[in-house]
Scaffold this motif. Structure first.
Motif, PDB file in Angstrom:
ATOM      1  N   VAL A  29       0.187   3.575  -2.414  1.00  0.00           N
ATOM      2  CA  VAL A  29      -1.240   3.325  -2.276  1.00  0.00           C
ATOM      3  C   VAL A  29      -1.585   2.007  -2.964  1.00  0.00           C
ATOM      4  O   VAL A  29      -0.932   1.605  -3.928  1.00  0.00           O
ATOM      5  CB  VAL A  29      -2.046   4.492  -2.881  1.00  0.00           C
ATOM      6  CG1 VAL A  29      -3.545   4.311  -2.656  1.00  0.00           C
ATOM      7  CG2 VAL A  29      -1.568   5.817  -2.299  1.00  0.00           C
ATOM      8  N   GLU A  30      -2.618   1.340  -2.474  1.00  0.00           N
ATOM      9  CA  GLU A  30      -3.001   0.060  -3.069  1.00  0.00           C
ATOM     10  C   GLU A  30      -3.274   0.192  -4.563  1.00  0.00           C
ATOM     11  O   GLU A  30      -3.829   1.181  -5.028  1.00  0.00           O
ATOM     12  CB  GLU A  30      -4.236  -0.500  -2.361  1.00  0.00           C
ATOM     13  CG  GLU A  30      -5.458   0.392  -2.442  1.00  0.00           C
ATOM     14  CD  GLU A  30      -6.607  -0.116  -1.591  1.00  0.00           C
ATOM     15  OE1 GLU A  30      -7.633  -0.518  -2.169  1.00  0.00           O
ATOM     16  OE2 GLU A  30      -6.480  -0.113  -0.353  1.00  0.00           O
ATOM     17  N   ASN A  31      -2.833  -0.796  -5.328  1.00  0.00           N
ATOM     18  CA  ASN A  31      -3.020  -0.859  -6.777  1.00  0.00           C
ATOM     19  C   ASN A  31      -2.298   0.262  -7.531  1.00  0.00           C
ATOM     20  O   ASN A  31      -2.599   0.494  -8.712  1.00  0.00           O
ATOM     21  CB  ASN A  31      -4.511  -0.829  -7.146  1.00  0.00           C
ATOM     22  CG  ASN A  31      -5.201  -2.174  -6.972  1.00  0.00           C
ATOM     23  OD1 ASN A  31      -4.701  -3.197  -7.427  1.00  0.00           O
ATOM     24  ND2 ASN A  31      -6.338  -2.178  -6.307  1.00  0.00           N
ATOM     25  N   SER A  32      -1.376   0.947  -6.893  1.00  0.00           N
ATOM     26  CA  SER A  32      -0.693   2.065  -7.548  1.00  0.00           C
ATOM     27  C   SER A  32       0.585   1.601  -8.236  1.00  0.00           C
ATOM     28  O   SER A  32       1.159   0.560  -7.890  1.00  0.00           O
ATOM     29  CB  SER A  32      -0.331   3.140  -6.522  1.00  0.00           C
ATOM     30  OG  SER A  32       0.682   2.657  -5.635  1.00  0.00           O
ATOM     31  N   PRO A  33       1.069   2.371  -9.203  1.00  0.00           N
ATOM     32  CA  PRO A  33       2.366   2.040  -9.803  1.00  0.00           C
ATOM     33  C   PRO A  33       3.490   1.922  -8.784  1.00  0.00           C
ATOM     34  O   PRO A  33       4.372   1.062  -8.929  1.00  0.00           O
ATOM     35  CB  PRO A  33       2.593   3.204 -10.776  1.00  0.00           C
ATOM     36  CG  PRO A  33       1.216   3.612 -11.184  1.00  0.00           C
ATOM     37  CD  PRO A  33       0.392   3.472  -9.932  1.00  0.00           C
ATOM     38  N   ALA A  34       3.472   2.762  -7.735  1.00  0.00           N
ATOM     39  CA  ALA A  34       4.521   2.673  -6.717  1.00  0.00           C
ATOM     40  C   ALA A  34       4.445   1.345  -5.974  1.00  0.00           C
ATOM     41  O   ALA A  34       5.474   0.715  -5.688  1.00  0.00           O
ATOM     42  CB  ALA A  34       4.402   3.840  -5.737  1.00  0.00           C
ATOM     43  N   ALA A  35       3.240   0.890  -5.642  1.00  0.00           N
ATOM     44  CA  ALA A  35       3.078  -0.394  -4.962  1.00  0.00           C
ATOM     45  C   ALA A  35       3.457  -1.549  -5.873  1.00  0.00           C
ATOM     46  O   ALA A  35       4.049  -2.547  -5.429  1.00  0.00           O
ATOM     47  CB  ALA A  35       1.639  -0.544  -4.479  1.00  0.00           C
ATOM     48  N   ILE A  36       3.128  -1.423  -7.139  1.00  0.00           N
ATOM     49  CA  ILE A  36       3.505  -2.449  -8.108  1.00  0.00           C
ATOM     50  C   ILE A  36       5.024  -2.512  -8.248  1.00  0.00           C
ATOM     51  O   ILE A  36       5.624  -3.597  -8.254  1.00  0.00           O
ATOM     52  CB  ILE A  36       2.822  -2.172  -9.458  1.00  0.00           C
ATOM     53  CG1 ILE A  36       1.310  -2.438  -9.320  1.00  0.00           C
ATOM     54  CG2 ILE A  36       3.429  -3.017 -10.574  1.00  0.00           C
ATOM     55  CD1 ILE A  36       0.479  -1.845 -10.414  1.00  0.00           C
ATOM     56  N   GLN A  37       5.671  -1.357  -8.307  1.00  0.00           N
ATOM     57  CA  GLN A  37       7.126  -1.347  -8.422  1.00  0.00           C
ATOM     58  C   GLN A  37       7.787  -1.960  -7.196  1.00  0.00           C
ATOM     59  O   GLN A  37       8.776  -2.697  -7.311  1.00  0.00           O
ATOM     60  CB  GLN A  37       7.627   0.081  -8.629  1.00  0.00           C
ATOM     61  CG  GLN A  37       9.112   0.152  -8.985  1.00  0.00           C
ATOM     62  CD  GLN A  37       9.422  -0.599 -10.261  1.00  0.00           C
ATOM     63  OE1 GLN A  37       8.769  -0.399 -11.289  1.00  0.00           O
ATOM     64  NE2 GLN A  37      10.400  -1.494 -10.209  1.00  0.00           N
ATOM     65  N   ALA A  38       7.246  -1.695  -6.017  1.00  0.00           N
ATOM     66  CA  ALA A  38       7.805  -2.282  -4.797  1.00  0.00           C
ATOM     67  C   ALA A  38       7.694  -3.800  -4.829  1.00  0.00           C
ATOM     68  O   ALA A  38       8.626  -4.514  -4.424  1.00  0.00           O
ATOM     69  CB  ALA A  38       7.097  -1.715  -3.574  1.00  0.00           C
ATOM     70  N   ALA A  39       6.550  -4.320  -5.293  1.00  0.00           N
ATOM     71  CA  ALA A  39       6.408  -5.775  -5.416  1.00  0.00           C
ATOM     72  C   ALA A  39       7.399  -6.341  -6.418  1.00  0.00           C
ATOM     73  O   ALA A  39       8.008  -7.397  -6.178  1.00  0.00           O
ATOM     74  CB  ALA A  39       4.979  -6.119  -5.823  1.00  0.00           C
ATOM     75  N   LEU A  40       7.581  -5.652  -7.530  1.00  0.00           N
ATOM     76  CA  LEU A  40       8.571  -6.094  -8.527  1.00  0.00           C
ATOM     77  C   LEU A  40       9.965  -6.115  -7.916  1.00  0.00           C
ATOM     78  O   LEU A  40      10.738  -7.066  -8.125  1.00  0.00           O
ATOM     79  CB  LEU A  40       8.534  -5.171  -9.741  1.00  0.00           C
ATOM     80  CG  LEU A  40       7.305  -5.238 -10.634  1.00  0.00           C
ATOM     81  CD1 LEU A  40       7.318  -4.094 -11.645  1.00  0.00           C
ATOM     82  CD2 LEU A  40       7.229  -6.574 -11.359  1.00  0.00           C
ATOM     83  N   ASP A  41      10.303  -5.082  -7.181  1.00  0.00           N
ATOM     84  CA  ASP A  41      11.638  -4.981  -6.592  1.00  0.00           C
ATOM     85  C   ASP A  41      11.906  -6.124  -5.609  1.00  0.00           C
ATOM     86  O   ASP A  41      13.046  -6.591  -5.487  1.00  0.00           O
ATOM     87  CB  ASP A  41      11.815  -3.638  -5.892  1.00  0.00           C
ATOM     88  CG  ASP A  41      11.857  -2.461  -6.857  1.00  0.00           C
ATOM     89  OD1 ASP A  41      12.061  -2.688  -8.066  1.00  0.00           O
ATOM     90  OD2 ASP A  41      11.665  -1.316  -6.401  1.00  0.00           O
ATOM     91  N   HIS A  42      10.853  -6.559  -4.909  1.00  0.00           N
ATOM     92  CA  HIS A  42      11.012  -7.659  -3.951  1.00  0.00           C
ATOM     93  C   HIS A  42      10.921  -9.032  -4.607  1.00  0.00           C
ATOM     94  O   HIS A  42      11.331 -10.032  -4.012  1.00  0.00           O
ATOM     95  CB  HIS A  42       9.938  -7.557  -2.859  1.00  0.00           C
ATOM     96  CG  HIS A  42      10.247  -6.570  -1.790  1.00  0.00           C
ATOM     97  ND1 HIS A  42      10.074  -5.209  -1.957  1.00  0.00           N
ATOM     98  CD2 HIS A  42      10.717  -6.736  -0.525  1.00  0.00           C
ATOM     99  CE1 HIS A  42      10.420  -4.588  -0.834  1.00  0.00           C
ATOM    100  NE2 HIS A  42      10.809  -5.478   0.041  1.00  0.00           N
ATOM    101  N   GLY A  43      10.337  -9.103  -5.796  1.00  0.00           N
ATOM    102  CA  GLY A  43      10.151 -10.385  -6.463  1.00  0.00           C
ATOM    103  C   GLY A  43       8.863 -11.099  -6.112  1.00  0.00           C
ATOM    104  O   GLY A  43       8.733 -12.307  -6.326  1.00  0.00           O
TER     105      GLY A  43
END
Length: 258
Positions: A29-43
């Motif tokens: 979901v937008e602004n969620s820890p899961a979305a944040i982690q996915a962005a981190l994983d992609h760089g």
């Protein structure tokens, strides 16, 4: 006039994931820890939004009300941080995080672009409580971070409370229909981006469809960093990058620099 703090060069490299790398079909979901982690994983760099809890805590959440993104209703500002932290985000397994929790999760690994949502709801003066909570949470944070808002009053507070942080304005075409009930006179005022120098800003994040505006070109010529929102396809990105130095994107994977 506040001292201008340059936007770190890292903000002009990796594309910026809008409300993090969200995809509700994947449970992010937008602004969620899961979305944040996915962005981190992609760089990717990450853009997030802040609202204020009833007890003065900066919460990472876009809307003024809970209705669209949760099974609850009513204003975010009516709930304590503890209550908000127990509310599940519809479509995922996460609850609403605090800014401090997100800072701990990102830990300086990618640039973090923080939008302070307008607490006046009319682009007017604010009481500074969200800005104070934001500044407090960011004390000692070591990673690349910048703050922005549509409301210049919020950035004026940040210039006072955290003068060491890069500041910018989220800007737009301010067409009267889309911004109703903001009066046309107010739309015309904000459309001209008159507060950029007064607030010591170093960047804008401008509405992508309006990047051809003369004022945007003028700001870039005087050294402003130009970001934009919100890009939703490779074609839109290619067009935006003719003016903007970086994009805020969603709905696809923007290519990372080599």
């Amino acid at each position: 006039m506040p001292r201008r703090i340059a936007l770190p060069p890292a903000f002009l490299r990796a594309p910026i994931a809008h409300r993090a790398l969200h995809d509700r079909a994947q449970g992010r979901v937008e602004n969620s820890p899961a979305a944040i982690q996915a962005a981190l994983d992609h760089g990717y760099a990450i853009e997030i939004d802040l609202q204020l809890s009833a007890d003065g805590v900066a919460m990472v959440f876009h809307d003024e009300t809970l209705d669209r993104l949760t099974a609850e209703t009513g204003p975010v500002t009516a709930r304590s941080a503890a209550d908000l932290g127990r509310i599940g985000l519809t479509g995922g397994a996460d609850t609403i995080p605090t800014l401090t929790q997100v800072l701990d999760q990102v830990a300086g690994r990618v640039p973090l672009l923080i939008e302070i949502k307008d607490q006046s709801l009319v682009m007017g003066p604010t009481d500074g409580r969200l800005e104070a909570a934001t500044a407090q949470a960011l004390q000692g944070y070591a990673g690349p971070v910048a703050v922005m808002s549509f409301n210049p009053a919020a950035i004026a507070h940040m210039a006072r409370l955290a003068p060491e942080l890069p500041r910018g304005l989220t800007t737009a075409a301010y067409d009267a229909e889309s911004w109703h009930p903001l009066p046309e006179a107010a739309c015309a005022h904000f459309r001209a981006i008159p507060d950029y120098d007064l607030l010591g800003c170093s960047f804008i994040s401008h509405e992508a469809a309006d990047l051809g505006r003369d004022r945007v070109a003028h700001l870039r010529a005087q050294g402003a960093a130009i970001l934009c929102w919100t890009i939703r396809s490779p074609a839109e990105e290619a067009a935006a990058r003719k003016v903007a130095q970086n994009v805020t994107f969603e709905g696809y994977l923007s290519p990372l620099p080599a």
